[in-house]
Write a protein that holds these residues in place. Structure first.
Motif, PDB file in Angstrom:
ATOM      1  N   TYR A  89       0.789  -1.242   0.172  1.00  0.00           N
ATOM      2  CA  TYR A  89      -0.045  -0.213  -0.139  1.00  0.00           C
ATOM      3  C   TYR A  89       0.964   1.211  -0.049  1.00  0.00           C
TER       4      TYR A  89
ATOM      5  N   LEU B 247       1.841   3.798  -3.409  1.00  0.00           N
ATOM      6  CA  LEU B 247       1.028   5.065  -3.368  1.00  0.00           C
ATOM      7  C   LEU B 247       2.693   5.381  -3.002  1.00  0.00           C
TER       8      LEU B 247
ATOM      9  N   CYS C 262      -5.189   8.707  -0.410  1.00  0.00           N
ATOM     10  CA  CYS C 262      -5.381   7.397  -0.076  1.00  0.00           C
ATOM     11  C   CYS C 262      -5.950   6.460  -0.059  1.00  0.00           C
TER      12      CYS C 262
ATOM     13  N   THR D 204      -6.007   4.732  -3.203  1.00  0.00           N
ATOM     14  CA  THR D 204      -5.317   3.786  -2.844  1.00  0.00           C
ATOM     15  C   THR D 204      -6.450   2.317  -2.624  1.00  0.00           C
ATOM     16  N   ALA D 205      -6.281   2.418  -1.499  1.00  0.00           N
ATOM     17  CA  ALA D 205      -7.058   1.919  -0.468  1.00  0.00           C
ATOM     18  C   ALA D 205      -8.247   0.750  -1.532  1.00  0.00           C
TER      19      ALA D 205
ATOM     20  N   LEU E 288      -6.734  -1.175  -4.057  1.00  0.00           N
ATOM     21  CA  LEU E 288      -6.395  -2.434  -4.257  1.00  0.00           C
ATOM     22  C   LEU E 288      -6.897  -3.493  -4.089  1.00  0.00           C
TER      23      LEU E 288
ATOM     24  N   MET F 257      -8.940  -1.209   4.642  1.00  0.00           N
ATOM     25  CA  MET F 257      -7.482  -2.087   3.886  1.00  0.00           C
ATOM     26  C   MET F 257      -7.853  -3.583   5.172  1.00  0.00           C
TER      27      MET F 257
END
Lengths: 298, 260
Positions: free
Chosen positions: B109, B113, B157, B160-161, B164, B246
Protein backbone atom coordinates in the motif's frame (compact mmCIF):
# COMPACT_ATOMS: atom_id res chain seq x y z
CA UNK A 1 15.13 -32.22 12.29
CA UNK A 2 12.17 -34.37 13.19
CA UNK A 3 8.84 -34.17 11.35
CA UNK A 4 5.88 -36.11 12.69
CA UNK A 5 2.51 -36.42 10.98
CA UNK A 6 -0.35 -38.26 12.63
CA UNK A 7 -3.65 -38.95 10.90
CA UNK A 8 -3.22 -35.90 8.70
CA UNK A 9 -6.19 -35.12 6.48
CA UNK A 10 -6.82 -32.43 3.91
CA UNK A 11 -10.22 -32.01 2.34
CA UNK A 12 -10.64 -29.25 -0.24
CA UNK A 13 -13.89 -27.45 -0.87
CA UNK A 14 -16.16 -29.66 -2.87
CA UNK A 15 -15.24 -32.64 -0.71
CA UNK A 16 -12.04 -33.55 -2.55
CA UNK A 17 -9.83 -35.61 -0.25
CA UNK A 18 -6.28 -34.58 -1.10
CA UNK A 19 -4.75 -36.33 1.91
CA UNK A 20 -6.23 -39.15 3.92
CA UNK A 21 -4.90 -40.32 7.27
CA UNK A 22 -1.28 -39.62 6.46
CA UNK A 23 1.12 -40.92 9.09
CA UNK A 24 4.75 -40.14 8.42
CA UNK A 25 7.88 -39.79 10.48
CA UNK A 26 10.79 -38.02 8.83
CA UNK A 27 14.23 -37.32 10.26
CA UNK A 28 17.44 -35.79 8.85
CA UNK A 29 18.98 -36.13 5.40
CA UNK A 30 17.32 -36.43 2.02
CA UNK A 31 13.79 -37.77 2.09
CA UNK A 32 11.86 -38.51 -1.07
CA UNK A 33 8.16 -38.18 -1.60
CA UNK A 34 7.12 -40.04 -4.68
CA UNK A 35 3.79 -40.51 -6.36
CA UNK A 36 1.85 -39.99 -9.56
CA UNK A 37 0.36 -36.62 -10.49
CA UNK A 38 -2.58 -35.83 -8.22
CA UNK A 39 -1.35 -38.10 -5.44
CA UNK A 40 -1.35 -35.27 -2.89
CA UNK A 41 2.38 -34.52 -2.80
CA UNK A 42 2.06 -30.80 -3.47
CA UNK A 43 -0.74 -30.52 -0.90
CA UNK A 44 1.51 -32.15 1.68
CA UNK A 45 4.42 -29.86 0.74
CA UNK A 46 2.19 -26.80 1.01
CA UNK A 47 0.98 -27.88 4.42
CA UNK A 48 4.57 -28.36 5.58
CA UNK A 49 5.51 -24.94 4.19
CA UNK A 50 2.71 -23.32 6.20
CA UNK A 51 0.68 -22.28 3.14
CA UNK A 52 -2.22 -24.67 3.68
CA UNK A 53 -3.78 -25.86 6.91
CA UNK A 54 -4.62 -29.51 7.37
CA UNK A 55 -8.33 -30.25 7.82
CA UNK A 56 -7.52 -32.52 10.75
CA UNK A 57 -4.68 -34.45 12.31
CA UNK A 58 -1.44 -33.48 13.99
CA UNK A 59 1.76 -32.17 12.54
CA UNK A 60 4.84 -31.23 14.49
CA UNK A 61 8.19 -30.08 13.18
CA UNK A 62 11.13 -30.10 15.57
CA UNK A 63 8.63 -30.17 18.41
CA UNK A 64 6.66 -27.13 17.20
CA UNK A 65 2.95 -27.74 16.96
CA UNK A 66 1.74 -26.79 13.50
CA UNK A 67 -1.83 -26.43 14.67
CA UNK A 68 -0.88 -23.20 16.45
CA UNK A 69 0.01 -19.85 14.84
CA UNK A 70 3.07 -19.59 17.09
CA UNK A 71 4.28 -23.03 15.98
CA UNK A 72 3.87 -22.15 12.31
CA UNK A 73 5.80 -18.89 12.71
CA UNK A 74 8.65 -20.69 14.49
CA UNK A 75 8.83 -23.32 11.77
CA UNK A 76 8.87 -20.64 9.04
CA UNK A 77 12.12 -19.39 10.54
CA UNK A 78 13.70 -22.81 10.02
CA UNK A 79 12.23 -23.40 6.60
CA UNK A 80 13.31 -23.03 2.99
CA UNK A 81 10.68 -23.72 0.35
CA UNK A 82 10.95 -24.11 -3.38
CA UNK A 83 7.43 -24.38 -4.81
CA UNK A 84 6.53 -26.38 -7.87
CA UNK A 85 5.89 -23.21 -9.84
CA UNK A 86 8.52 -20.79 -8.70
CA UNK A 87 7.29 -17.22 -9.07
CA UNK A 88 9.52 -14.18 -9.43
CA UNK A 89 9.08 -10.46 -10.03
CA UNK A 90 10.15 -10.22 -13.68
CA UNK A 91 11.38 -6.63 -13.43
CA UNK A 92 13.79 -7.24 -10.57
CA UNK A 93 17.23 -8.62 -11.20
CA UNK A 94 18.43 -11.78 -9.45
CA UNK A 95 20.31 -9.90 -6.73
CA UNK A 96 17.38 -7.61 -5.95
CA UNK A 97 14.89 -10.46 -5.87
CA UNK A 98 17.06 -12.46 -3.48
CA UNK A 99 17.54 -9.40 -1.30
CA UNK A 100 13.78 -8.86 -1.19
CA UNK A 101 13.16 -12.50 -0.24
CA UNK A 102 15.87 -12.24 2.42
CA UNK A 103 14.02 -9.27 3.92
CA UNK A 104 10.77 -11.25 3.97
CA UNK A 105 12.64 -14.09 5.65
CA UNK A 106 13.70 -11.73 8.40
CA UNK A 107 17.40 -11.24 7.60
CA UNK A 108 17.82 -7.82 9.13
CA UNK A 109 21.53 -6.95 8.88
CA UNK A 110 21.96 -5.35 5.48
CA UNK A 111 25.62 -6.23 5.00
CA UNK A 112 25.17 -9.81 6.18
CA UNK A 113 22.17 -10.08 3.85
CA UNK A 114 24.14 -8.85 0.86
CA UNK A 115 27.00 -11.21 1.70
CA UNK A 116 24.58 -14.13 1.89
CA UNK A 117 22.97 -13.17 -1.43
CA UNK A 118 26.38 -12.99 -3.14
CA UNK A 119 27.41 -16.28 -1.58
CA UNK A 120 24.30 -18.06 -2.86
CA UNK A 121 24.53 -16.50 -6.31
CA UNK A 122 27.96 -18.11 -6.43
CA UNK A 123 26.61 -21.48 -5.21
CA UNK A 124 24.00 -21.57 -7.99
CA UNK A 125 26.44 -20.12 -10.57
CA UNK A 126 24.45 -16.98 -11.28
CA UNK A 127 26.99 -14.35 -10.22
CA UNK A 128 27.73 -13.36 -13.80
CA UNK A 129 24.05 -12.64 -14.53
CA UNK A 130 23.10 -11.27 -11.11
CA UNK A 131 22.20 -7.87 -12.56
CA UNK A 132 20.06 -9.21 -15.38
CA UNK A 133 16.30 -8.88 -15.06
CA UNK A 134 14.61 -12.13 -14.13
CA UNK A 135 12.27 -11.93 -17.12
CA UNK A 136 15.29 -12.72 -19.31
CA UNK A 137 16.13 -15.90 -17.36
CA UNK A 138 15.54 -19.41 -18.71
CA UNK A 139 13.50 -21.98 -16.76
CA UNK A 140 16.67 -23.58 -15.43
CA UNK A 141 18.11 -20.26 -14.29
CA UNK A 142 14.85 -19.40 -12.51
CA UNK A 143 15.02 -22.77 -10.74
CA UNK A 144 18.50 -21.87 -9.58
CA UNK A 145 17.22 -18.54 -8.27
CA UNK A 146 14.55 -20.62 -6.56
CA UNK A 147 17.03 -22.83 -4.77
CA UNK A 148 19.10 -19.77 -3.80
CA UNK A 149 16.07 -18.06 -2.26
CA UNK A 150 15.19 -21.24 -0.37
CA UNK A 151 18.67 -21.30 1.18
CA UNK A 152 18.86 -17.64 2.18
CA UNK A 153 18.03 -18.25 5.84
CA UNK A 154 20.27 -21.35 6.00
CA UNK A 155 17.21 -23.52 6.69
CA UNK A 156 17.26 -26.68 8.75
CA UNK A 157 14.38 -27.96 6.67
CA UNK A 158 14.38 -27.57 2.91
CA UNK A 159 11.20 -28.43 1.03
CA UNK A 160 11.51 -28.78 -2.73
CA UNK A 161 8.50 -29.59 -4.85
CA UNK A 162 9.16 -31.10 -8.29
CA UNK A 163 12.46 -29.22 -8.56
CA UNK A 164 13.67 -30.84 -11.78
CA UNK A 165 10.45 -30.57 -13.79
CA UNK A 166 11.15 -28.84 -17.08
CA UNK A 167 14.94 -28.92 -16.72
CA UNK A 168 17.23 -30.29 -19.40
CA UNK A 169 19.24 -33.44 -18.51
CA UNK A 170 22.40 -31.53 -17.63
CA UNK A 171 20.56 -29.07 -15.39
CA UNK A 172 18.73 -31.97 -13.77
CA UNK A 173 21.97 -33.73 -12.84
CA UNK A 174 23.43 -30.47 -11.52
CA UNK A 175 20.35 -29.89 -9.43
CA UNK A 176 20.32 -33.39 -8.02
CA UNK A 177 23.96 -33.11 -7.00
CA UNK A 178 23.28 -29.77 -5.34
CA UNK A 179 20.36 -31.25 -3.39
CA UNK A 180 22.48 -34.20 -2.30
CA UNK A 181 25.14 -31.85 -0.99
CA UNK A 182 22.52 -29.84 0.87
CA UNK A 183 21.06 -32.99 2.37
CA UNK A 184 24.30 -33.70 4.19
CA UNK A 185 23.70 -30.84 6.63
CA UNK A 186 19.92 -30.54 6.80
CA UNK A 187 16.64 -32.28 6.19
CA UNK A 188 15.68 -32.05 2.53
CA UNK A 189 12.20 -33.12 1.53
CA UNK A 190 12.11 -33.83 -2.16
CA UNK A 191 8.72 -34.29 -3.78
CA UNK A 192 8.66 -35.59 -7.32
CA UNK A 193 7.01 -37.96 -9.74
CA UNK A 194 10.38 -38.65 -11.38
CA UNK A 195 11.67 -41.89 -9.86
CA UNK A 196 15.21 -41.28 -11.10
CA UNK A 197 15.49 -38.11 -8.97
CA UNK A 198 14.72 -40.11 -5.83
CA UNK A 199 16.94 -43.03 -6.85
CA UNK A 200 19.91 -40.74 -7.25
CA UNK A 201 19.50 -38.73 -4.06
CA UNK A 202 17.38 -40.34 -1.31
CA UNK A 203 17.83 -43.27 1.00
CA UNK A 204 14.42 -42.92 2.61
CA UNK A 205 11.14 -42.30 0.88
CA UNK A 206 7.39 -42.42 1.09
CA UNK A 207 5.05 -43.14 -1.79
CA UNK A 208 1.69 -41.46 -2.01
CA UNK A 209 -1.27 -42.51 -4.07
CA UNK A 210 -4.73 -40.96 -3.99
CA UNK A 211 -3.80 -39.02 -0.87
CA UNK A 212 -2.62 -42.07 1.07
CA UNK A 213 0.83 -43.29 2.02
CA UNK A 214 1.20 -46.68 0.37
CA UNK A 215 4.86 -47.18 1.20
CA UNK A 216 7.27 -45.79 3.73
CA UNK A 217 10.83 -47.03 4.14
CA UNK A 218 14.19 -47.15 2.43
CA UNK A 219 14.83 -47.43 -1.30
CA UNK A 220 16.40 -50.84 -0.56
CA UNK A 221 13.16 -52.02 1.10
CA UNK A 222 11.18 -50.90 -1.93
CA UNK A 223 13.54 -52.62 -4.33
CA UNK A 224 13.32 -55.76 -2.20
CA UNK A 225 9.56 -55.89 -2.74
CA UNK A 226 10.01 -56.21 -6.50
CA UNK A 227 12.76 -58.81 -6.41
CA UNK A 228 11.85 -61.77 -8.64
CA UNK A 229 9.15 -59.74 -10.44
CA UNK A 230 11.30 -58.03 -13.05
CA UNK A 231 12.13 -59.61 -16.39
CA UNK A 232 13.95 -58.80 -19.56
CA UNK A 233 12.20 -60.19 -22.59
CA UNK A 234 13.87 -60.16 -25.99
CA UNK A 235 11.69 -60.60 -29.06
CA UNK A 236 12.08 -60.18 -32.78
CA UNK A 237 11.16 -56.69 -34.02
CA UNK A 238 7.63 -57.78 -34.95
CA UNK A 239 4.97 -56.04 -32.86
CA UNK A 240 3.03 -59.28 -32.72
CA UNK A 241 5.76 -60.74 -30.53
CA UNK A 242 5.32 -58.09 -27.88
CA UNK A 243 5.19 -59.83 -24.47
CA UNK A 244 1.65 -60.54 -23.35
CA UNK A 245 0.01 -61.61 -20.14
CA UNK A 246 -0.44 -59.91 -16.79
CA UNK A 247 2.66 -57.82 -17.01
CA UNK A 248 3.55 -54.13 -17.22
CA UNK A 249 6.16 -52.96 -19.68
CA UNK A 250 8.57 -50.54 -17.96
CA UNK A 251 10.80 -49.84 -20.94
CA UNK A 252 11.33 -50.85 -24.56
CA UNK A 253 14.72 -50.83 -26.26
CA UNK A 254 15.48 -51.61 -29.90
CA UNK A 255 18.69 -53.67 -30.27
CA UNK A 256 19.65 -54.38 -33.88
CA UNK A 257 16.75 -56.42 -35.30
CA UNK A 258 15.30 -57.44 -31.94
CA UNK A 259 13.41 -55.56 -29.24
CA UNK A 260 14.22 -55.82 -25.56
CA UNK A 261 11.36 -55.28 -23.11
CA UNK A 262 11.83 -54.69 -19.41
CA UNK A 263 8.67 -55.87 -17.70
CA UNK A 264 7.30 -56.38 -14.20
CA UNK A 265 4.79 -59.06 -13.30
CA UNK A 266 4.00 -61.73 -10.78
CA UNK A 267 4.74 -64.45 -13.28
CA UNK A 268 7.21 -64.52 -16.11
CA UNK A 269 5.78 -63.58 -19.51
CA UNK A 270 4.08 -66.45 -21.33
CA UNK A 271 7.08 -67.63 -23.33
CA UNK A 272 9.51 -68.18 -20.47
CA UNK A 273 12.32 -69.31 -22.66
CA UNK A 274 12.90 -65.73 -23.78
CA UNK A 275 12.44 -64.10 -20.36
CA UNK A 276 15.36 -63.52 -18.07
CA UNK A 277 14.83 -62.47 -14.47
CA UNK A 278 16.80 -59.37 -13.53
CA UNK A 279 17.61 -57.23 -10.49
CA UNK A 280 14.92 -54.55 -10.05
CA UNK A 281 15.69 -50.85 -10.20
CA UNK A 282 13.82 -48.30 -8.11
CA UNK A 283 11.68 -47.47 -11.11
CA UNK A 284 10.75 -51.14 -11.58
CA UNK A 285 9.87 -51.37 -7.91
CA UNK A 286 7.75 -48.23 -8.07
CA UNK A 287 5.88 -49.58 -11.10
CA UNK A 288 5.42 -52.89 -9.31
CA UNK A 289 4.02 -51.19 -6.20
CA UNK A 290 1.65 -49.01 -8.22
CA UNK A 291 0.52 -52.03 -10.20
CA UNK A 292 -0.13 -54.03 -7.06
CA UNK A 293 -2.13 -51.21 -5.51
CA UNK A 294 -4.15 -50.82 -8.68
CA UNK A 295 -4.90 -54.53 -8.67
CA UNK A 296 -5.95 -54.86 -5.05
CA UNK A 297 -7.37 -51.47 -4.14
CA UNK A 298 -11.11 -51.02 -4.41
CA UNK B 1 13.88 -9.07 12.41
CA UNK B 2 10.77 -7.27 13.50
CA UNK B 3 7.77 -6.89 11.23
CA UNK B 4 8.58 -3.16 11.19
CA UNK B 5 11.93 -3.82 9.53
CA UNK B 6 10.25 -6.16 7.04
CA UNK B 7 7.63 -3.47 6.36
CA UNK B 8 10.35 -0.98 5.53
CA UNK B 9 11.95 -3.46 3.15
CA UNK B 10 8.64 -4.18 1.40
CA UNK B 11 7.94 -0.44 1.02
CA UNK B 12 11.38 0.07 -0.50
CA UNK B 13 10.98 -2.70 -3.07
CA UNK B 14 7.35 -1.95 -3.93
CA UNK B 15 8.37 1.67 -4.46
CA UNK B 16 11.30 0.63 -6.64
CA UNK B 17 9.24 -1.73 -8.80
CA UNK B 18 6.46 0.79 -9.35
CA UNK B 19 8.73 3.79 -9.92
CA UNK B 20 10.62 1.86 -12.62
CA UNK B 21 7.55 1.60 -14.85
CA UNK B 22 8.24 3.72 -17.89
CA UNK B 23 4.55 4.00 -18.75
CA UNK B 24 3.89 5.66 -15.38
CA UNK B 25 6.22 8.51 -16.21
CA UNK B 26 5.12 8.88 -19.82
CA UNK B 27 1.42 9.02 -18.98
CA UNK B 28 1.90 11.42 -16.07
CA UNK B 29 4.15 13.67 -18.11
CA UNK B 30 1.57 13.74 -20.91
CA UNK B 31 -1.35 14.58 -18.63
CA UNK B 32 0.70 17.16 -16.74
CA UNK B 33 1.63 18.92 -19.97
CA UNK B 34 -1.97 19.00 -21.12
CA UNK B 35 -3.09 20.35 -17.76
CA UNK B 36 -0.39 22.98 -17.42
CA UNK B 37 -0.34 24.19 -20.99
CA UNK B 38 -3.59 23.47 -22.75
CA UNK B 39 -6.46 23.89 -20.30
CA UNK B 40 -7.76 27.42 -20.59
CA UNK B 41 -8.42 29.19 -17.30
CA UNK B 42 -5.85 27.09 -15.47
CA UNK B 43 -4.57 28.98 -12.44
CA UNK B 44 -1.01 28.70 -13.69
CA UNK B 45 -1.94 30.00 -17.11
CA UNK B 46 -4.04 32.93 -16.08
CA UNK B 47 -2.94 34.71 -12.98
CA UNK B 48 -6.27 36.51 -12.72
CA UNK B 49 -7.87 33.54 -10.94
CA UNK B 50 -5.51 34.07 -8.05
CA UNK B 51 -6.16 37.76 -7.61
CA UNK B 52 -7.55 38.80 -4.26
CA UNK B 53 -6.36 35.65 -2.56
CA UNK B 54 -3.86 35.32 0.26
CA UNK B 55 -0.61 33.51 -0.55
CA UNK B 56 -1.82 30.37 1.28
CA UNK B 57 -5.05 30.43 -0.73
CA UNK B 58 -3.13 30.87 -3.96
CA UNK B 59 -0.97 27.84 -3.15
CA UNK B 60 -4.08 25.88 -2.12
CA UNK B 61 -5.74 26.83 -5.42
CA UNK B 62 -2.79 25.50 -7.42
CA UNK B 63 -2.78 22.33 -5.28
CA UNK B 64 -6.48 21.79 -5.88
CA UNK B 65 -6.09 22.43 -9.59
CA UNK B 66 -3.37 19.86 -10.00
CA UNK B 67 -5.19 17.31 -7.87
CA UNK B 68 -6.66 15.81 -11.01
CA UNK B 69 -3.50 13.88 -11.58
CA UNK B 70 -2.54 11.77 -8.55
CA UNK B 71 -5.81 9.94 -7.97
CA UNK B 72 -6.27 9.27 -11.68
CA UNK B 73 -2.76 7.83 -11.89
CA UNK B 74 -3.29 5.73 -8.80
CA UNK B 75 -6.55 4.30 -10.11
CA UNK B 76 -4.84 3.29 -13.34
CA UNK B 77 -1.32 2.36 -12.30
CA UNK B 78 -2.03 0.69 -8.99
CA UNK B 79 -4.71 -1.57 -10.37
CA UNK B 80 -2.33 -4.39 -11.34
CA UNK B 81 -0.18 -4.29 -8.20
CA UNK B 82 -2.12 -6.79 -6.16
CA UNK B 83 -3.29 -9.21 -8.89
CA UNK B 84 0.26 -9.52 -10.18
CA UNK B 85 1.25 -11.29 -6.94
CA UNK B 86 -0.91 -14.13 -8.16
CA UNK B 87 -0.10 -13.86 -11.85
CA UNK B 88 3.64 -13.92 -11.05
CA UNK B 89 2.99 -16.74 -8.56
CA UNK B 90 4.99 -15.12 -5.79
CA UNK B 91 2.15 -15.20 -3.26
CA UNK B 92 2.68 -18.89 -2.45
CA UNK B 93 6.40 -18.39 -1.97
CA UNK B 94 5.97 -15.34 0.27
CA UNK B 95 3.35 -17.14 2.32
CA UNK B 96 6.03 -19.55 3.54
CA UNK B 97 8.11 -16.71 5.00
CA UNK B 98 8.07 -14.86 8.30
CA UNK B 99 6.89 -11.56 6.78
CA UNK B 100 3.18 -11.64 7.57
CA UNK B 101 0.34 -10.89 5.17
CA UNK B 102 -0.58 -7.64 6.93
CA UNK B 103 3.04 -6.45 6.78
CA UNK B 104 3.25 -7.24 3.07
CA UNK B 105 -0.10 -5.62 2.42
CA UNK B 106 0.82 -2.46 4.32
CA UNK B 107 4.19 -2.35 2.54
CA UNK B 108 2.54 -2.71 -0.83
CA UNK B 109 0.00 0.00 0.00
CA UNK B 110 2.60 2.54 1.09
CA UNK B 111 5.32 1.68 -1.41
CA UNK B 112 3.03 1.73 -4.45
CA UNK B 113 1.22 4.84 -3.26
CA UNK B 114 4.43 6.80 -2.81
CA UNK B 115 5.88 5.68 -6.15
CA UNK B 116 2.72 6.51 -8.08
CA UNK B 117 2.47 9.84 -6.34
CA UNK B 118 6.05 10.71 -7.28
CA UNK B 119 5.50 11.85 -10.92
CA UNK B 120 2.39 13.78 -9.92
CA UNK B 121 4.31 15.40 -7.09
CA UNK B 122 7.11 16.39 -9.44
CA UNK B 123 4.57 17.99 -11.80
CA UNK B 124 3.18 19.81 -8.79
CA UNK B 125 6.70 20.96 -7.84
CA UNK B 126 7.11 22.55 -11.27
CA UNK B 127 3.84 24.43 -10.81
CA UNK B 128 4.86 25.55 -7.34
CA UNK B 129 8.31 26.70 -8.48
CA UNK B 130 6.59 28.66 -11.24
CA UNK B 131 4.32 30.25 -8.64
CA UNK B 132 7.25 31.02 -6.32
CA UNK B 133 9.02 32.80 -9.17
CA UNK B 134 5.96 34.76 -10.18
CA UNK B 135 5.24 35.79 -6.55
CA UNK B 136 8.92 36.40 -5.73
CA UNK B 137 8.71 34.50 -2.44
CA UNK B 138 10.09 31.21 -1.22
CA UNK B 139 7.34 31.00 1.38
CA UNK B 140 5.34 29.26 -1.34
CA UNK B 141 7.48 26.14 -0.88
CA UNK B 142 6.63 25.24 2.76
CA UNK B 143 3.03 26.31 2.19
CA UNK B 144 2.79 24.01 -0.79
CA UNK B 145 3.90 21.04 1.33
CA UNK B 146 1.14 21.79 3.81
CA UNK B 147 -1.57 22.18 1.16
CA UNK B 148 -0.37 19.08 -0.69
CA UNK B 149 -0.49 16.99 2.47
CA UNK B 150 -3.91 18.27 3.45
CA UNK B 151 -5.67 18.43 0.06
CA UNK B 152 -4.02 15.70 -2.05
CA UNK B 153 -2.80 12.96 0.29
CA UNK B 154 -6.16 12.01 1.90
CA UNK B 155 -7.84 11.49 -1.48
CA UNK B 156 -4.89 9.51 -2.72
CA UNK B 157 -5.02 7.26 0.36
CA UNK B 158 -8.72 6.75 -0.28
CA UNK B 159 -8.30 5.79 -3.95
CA UNK B 160 -5.29 3.53 -3.21
CA UNK B 161 -7.21 1.45 -0.69
CA UNK B 162 -10.19 0.98 -3.00
CA UNK B 163 -7.98 0.22 -5.98
CA UNK B 164 -6.03 -2.51 -4.15
CA UNK B 165 -9.17 -4.02 -2.67
CA UNK B 166 -11.37 -3.85 -5.79
CA UNK B 167 -8.80 -5.37 -8.09
CA UNK B 168 -8.65 -8.48 -5.93
CA UNK B 169 -12.26 -9.07 -6.99
CA UNK B 170 -12.34 -7.52 -10.42
CA UNK B 171 -10.55 -7.92 -13.72
CA UNK B 172 -7.86 -5.21 -13.86
CA UNK B 173 -8.65 -3.67 -17.30
CA UNK B 174 -12.33 -3.54 -16.38
CA UNK B 175 -11.53 -1.73 -13.14
CA UNK B 176 -9.29 0.72 -14.99
CA UNK B 177 -12.00 1.35 -17.58
CA UNK B 178 -14.63 2.02 -14.91
CA UNK B 179 -12.26 4.11 -12.84
CA UNK B 180 -11.22 6.41 -15.69
CA UNK B 181 -14.86 6.67 -16.75
CA UNK B 182 -15.96 7.52 -13.25
CA UNK B 183 -13.15 10.02 -12.75
CA UNK B 184 -14.20 12.03 -15.77
CA UNK B 185 -17.95 11.82 -15.39
CA UNK B 186 -17.67 12.34 -11.65
CA UNK B 187 -15.47 15.39 -11.87
CA UNK B 188 -16.25 16.94 -15.25
CA UNK B 189 -19.90 16.18 -15.82
CA UNK B 190 -21.07 15.82 -12.24
CA UNK B 191 -24.57 15.58 -10.82
CA UNK B 192 -25.99 18.37 -12.96
CA UNK B 193 -25.94 15.87 -15.80
CA UNK B 194 -27.83 13.38 -13.71
CA UNK B 195 -24.83 11.15 -13.10
CA UNK B 196 -24.23 9.67 -9.66
CA UNK B 197 -20.91 10.80 -8.21
CA UNK B 198 -19.08 11.41 -4.97
CA UNK B 199 -17.85 14.78 -6.20
CA UNK B 200 -20.62 16.76 -4.46
CA UNK B 201 -20.09 14.96 -1.15
CA UNK B 202 -17.41 15.24 1.49
CA UNK B 203 -16.09 11.88 0.28
CA UNK B 204 -14.75 13.38 -2.93
CA UNK B 205 -11.08 12.37 -3.27
CA UNK B 206 -10.51 15.58 -5.28
CA UNK B 207 -10.23 17.41 -1.94
CA UNK B 208 -12.73 20.14 -2.95
CA UNK B 209 -14.40 20.22 0.46
CA UNK B 210 -11.04 20.26 2.25
CA UNK B 211 -9.85 23.15 0.09
CA UNK B 212 -13.13 25.03 0.56
CA UNK B 213 -13.47 24.38 4.28
CA UNK B 214 -9.87 24.84 5.37
CA UNK B 215 -8.50 27.29 2.79
CA UNK B 216 -11.61 29.08 1.48
CA UNK B 217 -11.06 27.93 -2.11
CA UNK B 218 -14.40 27.22 -3.76
CA UNK B 219 -14.15 26.93 -7.51
CA UNK B 220 -17.21 24.66 -7.56
CA UNK B 221 -20.82 25.60 -6.85
CA UNK B 222 -21.44 22.87 -4.31
CA UNK B 223 -18.49 23.79 -2.12
CA UNK B 224 -19.21 27.49 -1.94
CA UNK B 225 -19.74 28.73 1.59
CA UNK B 226 -18.40 25.47 3.04
CA UNK B 227 -17.34 25.89 6.66
CA UNK B 228 -14.25 24.25 8.20
CA UNK B 229 -16.42 21.48 9.62
CA UNK B 230 -17.16 19.67 6.33
CA UNK B 231 -13.53 20.25 5.39
CA UNK B 232 -12.26 18.52 8.53
CA UNK B 233 -14.90 15.81 8.18
CA UNK B 234 -13.82 15.22 4.58
CA UNK B 235 -10.15 15.07 5.61
CA UNK B 236 -10.79 12.59 8.43
CA UNK B 237 -13.12 10.39 6.41
CA UNK B 238 -10.71 10.23 3.50
CA UNK B 239 -8.03 9.02 5.91
CA UNK B 240 -10.14 6.71 8.07
CA UNK B 241 -12.14 4.96 5.35
CA UNK B 242 -8.98 3.62 3.65
CA UNK B 243 -7.86 2.19 6.99
CA UNK B 244 -11.18 0.43 7.29
CA UNK B 245 -11.07 -0.76 3.68
CA UNK B 246 -7.56 -2.16 4.12
CA UNK B 247 -8.57 -3.88 7.34
CA UNK B 248 -11.56 -5.49 5.62
CA UNK B 249 -9.36 -6.39 2.66
CA UNK B 250 -6.87 -8.08 4.98
CA UNK B 251 -9.69 -9.98 6.68
CA UNK B 252 -11.00 -11.07 3.29
CA UNK B 253 -7.57 -12.35 2.23
CA UNK B 254 -7.16 -14.23 5.50
CA UNK B 255 -10.58 -15.77 4.99
CA UNK B 256 -9.60 -16.77 1.46
CA UNK B 257 -6.41 -18.34 2.79
CA UNK B 258 -8.24 -20.32 5.43
CA UNK B 259 -10.56 -21.73 2.76
CA UNK B 260 -7.67 -23.09 0.69
Amino acid sequence: MKIEMKELNKVYHGGIHALERVNLSISGGMYGLLGPNGAGKTTLMRILAGILRPSSGNLSIEGYDYNTEKGRVEVKRLLGYLPQEMGVYPDLNAREFLDYVAILKGLDDRRARQRRVDELLEVVSLTAVARRKLKTFSGGMKRRVGIAQALLNDPQLLIVDEPTAGLDPEERIRFRNLLSDLGEERTVLLSTHIVEDIAQTCRNLAILKNGRVIFQGTTIDLIGQARGKVWIVTTSGDRANRPAGTITVVSTMHVDTSVQYRVVGELAPSDESEAVSTEPSLEDSYVWLMRERRTYEP
Amino acid sequence: MSQRAILWGVIRYEFKMQARRRSLWIVFAGIALIMLAAIPGNVINSGRNLQGMSLLQQVAAVTLDINWLPALGIGVFLADRFPRERSNRVDELFESMVGTLNTRLAGKYLGCLLATLLPAFLAYCFAIIFLAFSKHTLLVLPLSLITYTVIVVPGVCFVTAFTLACTSLMWVPLYQFFFIGYWFWGNMLGPKNGLPTLSTTILTPRGSFIAAGLFGISPLNWTQGATPLPGIASLLLLLLIPLLVMLLFYRYLRWQQSRK
